[in-house]
Every structure is written in C-alpha cells, then in structure tokens.
Scaffold this motif. Structure first.
Motif, PDB file in Angstrom:
ATOM      1  N   ALA A 297      -1.886  28.992  26.584  1.00  0.00           N
ATOM      2  CA  ALA A 297      -2.319  28.929  25.377  1.00  0.00           C
ATOM      3  C   ALA A 297      -2.620  30.406  25.409  1.00  0.00           C
ATOM      4  CB  ALA A 297      -3.839  28.115  25.058  1.00  0.00           C
ATOM      5  N   ALA A 298      -2.991  31.200  25.884  1.00  0.00           N
ATOM      6  CA  ALA A 298      -2.496  32.791  25.616  1.00  0.00           C
ATOM      7  C   ALA A 298      -1.442  33.087  25.358  1.00  0.00           C
ATOM      8  CB  ALA A 298      -3.909  33.238  26.988  1.00  0.00           C
ATOM      9  N   THR A 299      -0.596  33.172  26.697  1.00  0.00           N
ATOM     10  CA  THR A 299       1.213  33.364  26.290  1.00  0.00           C
ATOM     11  C   THR A 299       1.605  32.543  25.305  1.00  0.00           C
ATOM     12  OG1 THR A 299       2.232  33.372  28.286  1.00  0.00           O
ATOM     13  CG2 THR A 299       3.055  32.973  27.071  1.00  0.00           C
ATOM     14  N   PHE A 300       0.974  31.862  24.424  1.00  0.00           N
ATOM     15  CA  PHE A 300       1.645  30.885  23.353  1.00  0.00           C
ATOM     16  C   PHE A 300       0.707  32.179  21.670  1.00  0.00           C
ATOM     17  CE2 PHE A 300       1.188  27.702  19.151  1.00  0.00           C
ATOM     18  CZ  PHE A 300       3.020  27.258  19.630  1.00  0.00           C
ATOM     19  N   VAL A 301       0.007  32.339  22.085  1.00  0.00           N
ATOM     20  CA  VAL A 301      -1.178  33.328  20.676  1.00  0.00           C
ATOM     21  C   VAL A 301      -0.268  34.478  20.726  1.00  0.00           C
ATOM     22  CG1 VAL A 301      -3.364  33.772  20.100  1.00  0.00           C
ATOM     23  CG2 VAL A 301      -2.900  31.431  20.920  1.00  0.00           C
ATOM     24  N   ALA A 302      -0.045  35.197  22.790  1.00  0.00           N
ATOM     25  CA  ALA A 302       0.583  36.245  22.187  1.00  0.00           C
ATOM     26  C   ALA A 302       2.381  36.946  22.115  1.00  0.00           C
ATOM     27  CB  ALA A 302       0.142  37.126  23.567  1.00  0.00           C
ATOM     28  N   SER A 303       2.517  35.414  21.992  1.00  0.00           N
ATOM     29  CA  SER A 303       3.841  34.871  22.047  1.00  0.00           C
ATOM     30  C   SER A 303       4.416  34.112  20.531  1.00  0.00           C
ATOM     31  CB  SER A 303       4.605  34.556  22.640  1.00  0.00           C
ATOM     32  OG  SER A 303       4.904  35.970  24.337  1.00  0.00           O
ATOM     33  N   GLY A 304       3.286  34.370  19.613  1.00  0.00           N
ATOM     34  CA  GLY A 304       3.958  33.433  18.783  1.00  0.00           C
ATOM     35  C   GLY A 304       5.079  33.239  17.765  1.00  0.00           C
ATOM     36  N   HIS A 305       5.602  34.897  17.421  1.00  0.00           N
ATOM     37  CA  HIS A 305       6.251  35.745  17.021  1.00  0.00           C
ATOM     38  C   HIS A 305       8.460  35.457  17.687  1.00  0.00           C
ATOM     39  CE1 HIS A 305       5.881  38.932  19.734  1.00  0.00           C
ATOM     40  NE2 HIS A 305       7.237  39.490  19.512  1.00  0.00           N
ATOM     41  N   ILE A 306       7.777  35.083  18.728  1.00  0.00           N
ATOM     42  CA  ILE A 306       9.192  35.395  20.194  1.00  0.00           C
ATOM     43  C   ILE A 306       9.350  33.479  19.626  1.00  0.00           C
ATOM     44  CG2 ILE A 306      10.107  35.198  22.142  1.00  0.00           C
ATOM     45  CD1 ILE A 306       8.996  37.874  22.631  1.00  0.00           C
TER      46      ILE A 306
END
Length: 321
Positions: free
Chosen positions: A109-118
C-alpha cells in the motif's frame, strides 16, 4: 422479533459478538506481532475463527428489504477480503518473511501511494490504449463475423475449427510475432488482444444464434418474418447470454494478453514492462502494486459487463431471483 424488523436472525447477538471478538483478537495479534510465540499464534487463529463466524453469520441473515439485502451482499465479500488481508499482514510480519519473497500489504500500500504517477502512466499505456482498443475491435469483429458465419454453413464448418485452433495458440508465441509486425508501442499489444478476444466472441455468438428453440423459429416463419426480423426479434435476444459470456471471459483475456505481450518489447512504460523490470530489480512491492492495479481493473471491467448483462438479459431465468 417483530415482523417489521429488517433482519430475521436466529441468534440475535451472534453476529455482533463475533465482530467484537474478531476485532479484539486482531488488535491483540498486532500488539503481539513483534514478540511472536504462542500468544501471537493463538490470537491470530482466534481472529480467523471469529472473522469466519462473522462472515458466515452475515451470509445467513434473512431479510425482505432490498436495501438491507444489498448491504449484506456487499458486506460479506468486503469483510472476507479484509480478513484475508489482515491475516496476510499478520503471518508475513509475524513469521518474518523476507519482503523479497512476499511483502506485507502495508508495504504494498505504501508503494502504491508513493508510485501513483508511475502506476497511472502504466495504466494509461496498457489499459486505456492497448486493452481498450483491442477489446472493442476483437469483440466487435468476432460478433460481426459470427453474423456472417451464421448465414453460411460452409463458413460454419470451416471457420469454427480454425477458431478453436487459434484459441489454443500460446500467447508467448503470438506476442513476439505481433511485436515484429506492429512495432514496440501499444498497437502490437492491441493486436494480441484482438487475436485473444476475437474467437471466443465468434464461437459464443454462433452458438447463441442457434439457441432459439425450433418452435419459436417456426412461429416466426409462420408470421412471414424475414431473416432480419427473425434475427433482431428472436435470435439475437436469445443469443445475448452467450454474447455476454464471451464479453466477461474477454475482460480478463484482454488484460492478460496485453500485459504478457509487453514482456516481449515495449516502450519504458506499461504494466507488463514494469512487472518485468521491477522483478529483475527484486522490487517485489512494486510488482505487487502493479498486480493490484491489474486485479482492480479486471474486477471492475467484469463487474460492469455483468451489470450491463443484468440490464439487457433481465428476462433470462439465470437473472431471476
């Protein structure tokens, strides 16, 4: 319990008590997650058991009010899914599983939020370009060709066996060829999607056009109906369950086809490219974030088609409650 009550529950307090105990055991398991040991394992097992009891109790609730029935039908899978995610988090963190093997949902979930633009750029490249274009063209072409095949016994005998043959072709063999023919950008992935969705739609539509009963067809001929009138008023409506079956199957086939095709050549964007690149870097949380996007897109697309099917084929016995 009075007749005006929205739910008829054999054990009035069992569902509420199961919810309270599940929350308490889950909270205790998270508090004991660093210590581990027997108490952590017991709290985790009890959380699972009480969550199971809660889900089963909600599923067995009886109600005649449509709003409450809808809320129940939504709550059961939501609670069951949340239970699996919590168990995933507890087990992975409690057993100290390396994130490279299986990251916990919190890290995903943290990766999902941090990499939203990708993730958004990959979604646009794979879904909005390749999948959407290939799905519309493949399903539309399969439907139109099925109408032509239905008029020709020669094509029905000759084309359908070829369709079954093409449907058995491995995507890992088709995708590199399409990349060579149409280049590395999204048109080659759309071509793979067209190949994967064309023949399921063709086979299902041809079968559906033959679903109308002989008595109904004879009645249309008795009324002097032309082929077009018989097709529009009898055979196509009878074929709609088959058509929607193909549409639902193709929602997942299209997404899988586009993602796998991106493994064999693509610009530096796309869900398949991202999965291939990040797994090579051992960045498994990013891989799981892409998998999450793919799962959400596939589920949403399937649900939209199923909802449209319910609207169009409301008369079919499978749609009656």
């Amino acid at each position: 319990m009075s007749a005006a009550a929205p739910f008829a529950i054999r054990r009035p307090f069992s569902v509420g008590m199961a919810a309270i105990l599940a929350l308490a055991c889950g909270f205790a398991a998270f508090r004991l997650i660093d210590a581990g040991g027997t108490l952590f394992a017991a709290a985790t097992v009890l959380f699972w058991l009480f969550s199971w009891r809660l889900t089963a109790g909600l599923a067995n609730l009886e109600t005649r009010q449509r709003a409450f029935a809808l809320a129940r039908d939504l709550a059961v899978p939501a609670i069951f899914g949340a239970t699996l995610i919590v168990l995933w988090e507890l087990i992975v963190r409690g057993l100290k599983v390396p994130p490279i093997l299986l990251p916990p949902p919190s890290e995903i979930a943290a990766t999902f939020v941090a990499s939203g633009h990708i993730l958004w750029a990959d979604f646009v490249q794979t879904v909005l370009k390749a999948v959407l274009a290939g799905y519309v063209l493949g399903c539309g072409a399969g439907f139109l060709v099925a109408l032509i095949v239905d008029r020709s016994p020669f094509l029905r005998r000759g084309l359908l066996p070829i369709g079954n043959l093409v449907s058995a072709l491995p995507i890992v063999g088709v995708a590199p060829i399409m990349v060579m023919w149409f280049g590395f950008d999204w048109p080659s992935k759309a071509a793979v999607v067209i190949v994967m969705t064309f023949f399921p739609m063709l086979v299902n539509t041809v079968a559906g056009l033959s679903a109308a009963g002989a008595m109904e067809r004879d009645l249309m001929r008795t009324y002097g109906a032309s082929h077009g009138q018989s097709l529009m008023k009898l055979r196509l409506p009878a074929a709609m369950p088959f058509v929607f079956n193909a549409l639902k199957i193709n929602t997942t086939l299209a997404l899988i086809g586009a993602i796998v095709a991106e493994f064999f050549g693509t610009p530096i964007v796309g869900m398949g490219f991202r999965i291939s690149a990040e797994i090579g870097r051992m960045n498994t949380p990013m891989v799981w974030a892409e998998i999450t996007v793919a799962a959400l897109v596939g589920s949403l697309a399937y649900g939209l088609v199923a909802l449209l099917e319910r609207r169009v084929t409301f008369w079919h016995p499978s749609m009656r409650r």
